[in-house]
Motif scaffolding. Sequence first.
Motif, PDB file in Angstrom:
ATOM      1  N   GLU A  23       0.207   4.589  10.747  1.00 16.58           N
ATOM      2  CA  GLU A  23      -0.498   5.801  11.188  1.00 16.58           C
ATOM      3  C   GLU A  23      -0.637   6.802  10.047  1.00 16.58           C
ATOM      4  O   GLU A  23      -1.688   7.433   9.873  1.00 16.58           O
ATOM      5  CB  GLU A  23       0.264   6.429  12.361  1.00 16.58           C
ATOM      6  CG  GLU A  23       0.090   5.645  13.657  1.00 16.58           C
ATOM      7  CD  GLU A  23       0.894   6.240  14.810  1.00 16.58           C
ATOM      8  OE1 GLU A  23       1.626   7.218  14.518  1.00 16.58           O
ATOM      9  OE2 GLU A  23       0.759   5.763  15.938  1.00 16.58           O
ATOM     10  N   GLU A  24       0.450   6.932   9.290  1.00 14.73           N
ATOM     11  CA  GLU A  24       0.367   7.839   8.137  1.00 14.73           C
ATOM     12  C   GLU A  24      -0.699   7.367   7.137  1.00 14.73           C
ATOM     13  O   GLU A  24      -1.473   8.159   6.593  1.00 14.73           O
ATOM     14  CB  GLU A  24       1.743   7.916   7.464  1.00 14.73           C
ATOM     15  CG  GLU A  24       2.758   8.718   8.257  1.00 14.73           C
ATOM     16  CD  GLU A  24       4.132   8.713   7.590  1.00 14.73           C
ATOM     17  OE1 GLU A  24       4.255   8.042   6.511  1.00 14.73           O
ATOM     18  OE2 GLU A  24       5.050   9.340   8.117  1.00 14.73           O
ATOM     19  N   GLU A  25      -0.733   6.046   6.914  1.00 17.35           N
ATOM     20  CA  GLU A  25      -1.734   5.502   5.983  1.00 17.35           C
ATOM     21  C   GLU A  25      -3.167   5.738   6.507  1.00 17.35           C
ATOM     22  O   GLU A  25      -4.092   6.096   5.752  1.00 17.35           O
ATOM     23  CB  GLU A  25      -1.501   4.006   5.776  1.00 17.35           C
ATOM     24  CG  GLU A  25      -0.315   3.719   4.878  1.00 17.35           C
ATOM     25  CD  GLU A  25      -0.069   2.222   4.714  1.00 17.35           C
ATOM     26  OE1 GLU A  25      -0.863   1.450   5.334  1.00 17.35           O
ATOM     27  OE2 GLU A  25       0.846   1.851   3.976  1.00 17.35           O
ATOM     28  N   LEU A  26      -3.313   5.537   7.834  1.00 16.18           N
ATOM     29  CA  LEU A  26      -4.638   5.783   8.431  1.00 16.18           C
ATOM     30  C   LEU A  26      -5.061   7.242   8.275  1.00 16.18           C
ATOM     31  O   LEU A  26      -6.214   7.565   7.962  1.00 16.18           O
ATOM     32  CB  LEU A  26      -4.637   5.387   9.910  1.00 16.18           C
ATOM     33  CG  LEU A  26      -4.770   3.885  10.213  1.00 16.18           C
ATOM     34  CD1 LEU A  26      -4.519   3.653  11.703  1.00 16.18           C
ATOM     35  CD2 LEU A  26      -6.122   3.381   9.805  1.00 16.18           C
ATOM     36  N   GLU A  27      -4.079   8.137   8.557  1.00 13.67           N
ATOM     37  CA  GLU A  27      -4.404   9.551   8.387  1.00 13.67           C
ATOM     38  C   GLU A  27      -4.783   9.871   6.940  1.00 13.67           C
ATOM     39  O   GLU A  27      -5.720  10.643   6.676  1.00 13.67           O
ATOM     40  CB  GLU A  27      -3.188  10.393   8.805  1.00 13.67           C
ATOM     41  CG  GLU A  27      -3.032  10.456  10.314  1.00 13.67           C
ATOM     42  CD  GLU A  27      -1.785  11.265  10.726  1.00 13.67           C
ATOM     43  OE1 GLU A  27      -1.096  11.772   9.794  1.00 13.67           O
ATOM     44  OE2 GLU A  27      -1.554  11.370  11.915  1.00 13.67           O
ATOM     45  N   MET A  28      -4.050   9.249   5.992  1.00  9.71           N
ATOM     46  CA  MET A  28      -4.379   9.464   4.576  1.00  9.71           C
ATOM     47  C   MET A  28      -5.792   8.940   4.275  1.00  9.71           C
ATOM     48  O   MET A  28      -6.578   9.600   3.591  1.00  9.71           O
ATOM     49  CB  MET A  28      -3.341   8.731   3.701  1.00  9.71           C
ATOM     50  CG  MET A  28      -1.963   9.387   3.716  1.00  9.71           C
ATOM     51  SD  MET A  28      -1.940  10.952   2.892  1.00  9.71           S
ATOM     52  CE  MET A  28      -2.162  10.445   1.211  1.00  9.71           C
ATOM     53  N   GLN A  29      -6.118   7.787   4.815  1.00  8.59           N
ATOM     54  CA  GLN A  29      -7.471   7.235   4.583  1.00  8.59           C
ATOM     55  C   GLN A  29      -8.542   8.124   5.203  1.00  8.59           C
ATOM     56  O   GLN A  29      -9.588   8.380   4.605  1.00  8.59           O
ATOM     57  CB  GLN A  29      -7.562   5.820   5.158  1.00  8.59           C
ATOM     58  CG  GLN A  29      -6.807   4.792   4.336  1.00  8.59           C
ATOM     59  CD  GLN A  29      -6.884   3.397   4.954  1.00  8.59           C
ATOM     60  OE1 GLN A  29      -7.481   3.239   6.032  1.00  8.59           O
ATOM     61  NE2 GLN A  29      -6.236   2.432   4.313  1.00  8.59           N
ATOM     62  N   TYR A  30      -8.227   8.611   6.458  1.00  5.10           N
ATOM     63  CA  TYR A  30      -9.183   9.509   7.101  1.00  5.10           C
ATOM     64  C   TYR A  30      -9.391  10.776   6.289  1.00  5.10           C
ATOM     65  O   TYR A  30     -10.509  11.275   6.141  1.00  5.10           O
ATOM     66  CB  TYR A  30      -8.706   9.853   8.513  1.00  5.10           C
ATOM     67  CG  TYR A  30      -8.890   8.733   9.523  1.00  5.10           C
ATOM     68  CD1 TYR A  30     -10.014   7.915   9.471  1.00  5.10           C
ATOM     69  CD2 TYR A  30      -7.935   8.495  10.543  1.00  5.10           C
ATOM     70  CE1 TYR A  30     -10.157   6.876  10.373  1.00  5.10           C
ATOM     71  CE2 TYR A  30      -8.106   7.468  11.460  1.00  5.10           C
ATOM     72  CZ  TYR A  30      -9.242   6.665  11.374  1.00  5.10           C
ATOM     73  OH  TYR A  30      -9.413   5.651  12.278  1.00  5.10           O
ATOM     74  N   LYS A  32      -8.952  11.089   3.023  1.00  9.42           N
ATOM     75  CA  LYS A  32      -9.729  10.749   1.802  1.00  9.42           C
ATOM     76  C   LYS A  32     -11.216  10.599   2.122  1.00  9.42           C
ATOM     77  O   LYS A  32     -12.091  11.070   1.396  1.00  9.42           O
ATOM     78  CB  LYS A  32      -9.198   9.450   1.192  1.00  9.42           C
ATOM     79  CG  LYS A  32      -7.888   9.639   0.462  1.00  9.42           C
ATOM     80  CD  LYS A  32      -7.434   8.296  -0.129  1.00  9.42           C
ATOM     81  CE  LYS A  32      -6.092   8.474  -0.857  1.00  9.42           C
ATOM     82  NZ  LYS A  32      -5.601   7.197  -1.406  1.00  9.42           N
ATOM     83  N   ARG A  33     -11.509   9.883   3.243  1.00 11.77           N
ATOM     84  CA  ARG A  33     -12.915   9.718   3.625  1.00 11.77           C
ATOM     85  C   ARG A  33     -13.577  11.067   3.912  1.00 11.77           C
ATOM     86  O   ARG A  33     -14.736  11.302   3.543  1.00 11.77           O
ATOM     87  CB  ARG A  33     -13.017   8.825   4.860  1.00 11.77           C
ATOM     88  CG  ARG A  33     -12.757   7.364   4.553  1.00 11.77           C
ATOM     89  CD  ARG A  33     -12.881   6.553   5.807  1.00 11.77           C
ATOM     90  NE  ARG A  33     -12.615   5.131   5.527  1.00 11.77           N
ATOM     91  CZ  ARG A  33     -12.559   4.189   6.477  1.00 11.77           C
ATOM     92  NH1 ARG A  33     -12.774   4.520   7.762  1.00 11.77           N
ATOM     93  NH2 ARG A  33     -12.299   2.949   6.161  1.00 11.77           N
ATOM     94  N   ALA A  34     -12.823  11.928   4.585  1.00  8.15           N
ATOM     95  CA  ALA A  34     -13.386  13.256   4.882  1.00  8.15           C
ATOM     96  C   ALA A  34     -13.654  14.022   3.590  1.00  8.15           C
ATOM     97  O   ALA A  34     -14.690  14.686   3.429  1.00  8.15           O
ATOM     98  CB  ALA A  34     -12.419  14.035   5.781  1.00  8.15           C
ATOM     99  N   GLU A  35     -12.740  13.953   2.649  1.00  4.91           N
ATOM    100  CA  GLU A  35     -12.949  14.629   1.365  1.00  4.91           C
ATOM    101  C   GLU A  35     -14.178  14.060   0.628  1.00  4.91           C
ATOM    102  O   GLU A  35     -14.995  14.806   0.075  1.00  4.91           O
ATOM    103  CB  GLU A  35     -11.706  14.459   0.503  1.00  4.91           C
ATOM    104  CG  GLU A  35     -10.529  15.307   0.977  1.00  4.91           C
ATOM    105  CD  GLU A  35      -9.257  15.047   0.156  1.00  4.91           C
ATOM    106  OE1 GLU A  35      -9.371  14.168  -0.771  1.00  4.91           O
ATOM    107  OE2 GLU A  35      -8.229  15.666   0.404  1.00  4.91           O
TER     108      GLU A  35
END
Length: 487
Positions: A23-30, A32-35
């Motif tokens: 979940e933490e990795e997904l949030e990090m990916q989300y 990054k994608r948002a940025e």
Amino acid sequence: ELWQIEAEQGKSESFNEQLEKDEEELEMQYQKRAEVRIRKEKIAALRAEQNQKAREKKDEEVQKEYEEKHKEMLEDIQRNHEKAVHFLRKTMTRIHEKKAEEELKSQKHMERRIQAVLSLKNSITCNRENLRTLQIGKKARAFEAKKQEMKMREAVLAKGGNVAKELVLHKRLLEYEKEKQAFAEQQKSRRIEIVARILQEDVCFHKQKNSQISMKVVKRDDKLEDSLLWRMKTWQYIEKTCKHSTAALPQRTTSVQEVPEKVCHDVSCESKEDERDRDKPQAEPEFPGLWDQECGLHKINVPKEETEPKLLAARMMKSEIFGKKMGKLQTGIVHKETGAAHECEGCPFYSKPNLIHFKDFDVGKIYKKKIVLTNASYSVNFCRLAGISEWLKDFISIHFDPPGQMSAGMSCEVGVTFKPMINETLEGEITFMAQTGSFSVPLKCTTKKCILALDKELIDFGAQVVGERISRTITLTNCGALGTRFK
């Protein structure tokens, strides 16, 4: 069982930990994608803003160019309008000047006509007065004639003669005097014409003599030198005889030599009378302008010493040439044709037409033409066919019946038939033999050709106004008989 439970608990704990990590990795990916999306949106916004600015700048430049062009167009229109006004003023001034000149010319013409009418009126009145005076004089003369007739009748009656016979004789005598006077005037006018013709012949003789002398210098012909030498000797002999003939001959003789002397005497008398008439003041005409040109007869001053021997020479040369001609005609051999004072050179026969031309022929067809040969010599001559050019014998046939001896000015016909076998241009000549030598008539056969020609060499649009459309038309014509394509 406890071990299994503990193992399951451990598995569940590890699974939970793994799940939290994912979940933490997904949030990090989300995040990054948002940025990345935010960054791309910012870049797109910047690009759109730059494009908008470039479009606005381009629109401003286009607007500036349009304003400048519009301003230049207005300036050009104003300049062209000023030029048009300037040229219009010039043309209007020119038209006004032309109208003024025409009015001045018409006014001068009217003045001249008025003056002519006035002069005509004055001349009519003068003529009427002259006619009245002439009628009065005629009446007076008739009255005097009647008086003389009455006196004559009284005198005849007093003598006891025949009155009618005497009156008839008197009238006939008067008519004879009138006829004599009219004949003298006619003879005088004819003498003037003879003098003019003699002077003209003298000028022509001098020209021909000069040309013959120039030909002698160029050609150096011995025969020409001999003829000139004999001619000079004849002139000297004629001059000597003319000087001494007037004193040697009696006044009332009817010999052959008296005729030239009388003619020479008449010529000299006429020249003296012309000189006296020139010295006298001439009456002015009623209408000036028609009689201003002087007659060219009195302008040619030829002395008496030249006209007398040359007139005799012309007569002597005519008699000599006539004798020679008769001898040549009797023998039947004539080599050269001579006139009264010149030698006729050139073609003995004239052809009409001068060139036999078969134009735009088709192979296989037959073409026929006729020519007329006219005897242009000064004597009887004959003509016969001598031949035709070698390269034309296969295509040309001639139909000619020799007419025999032909007098001067007589003509005969020659038929020419052309049957082309090849499509080529042919040139040659038909040769004839005459009594004075050979002559030829040129012959030409031309094929069909295309000849393109324009009706204008220069397309001139002339003066024009800016913005106006001018059109000109040129015509391309095929003058030949062969069709062709063009572009």
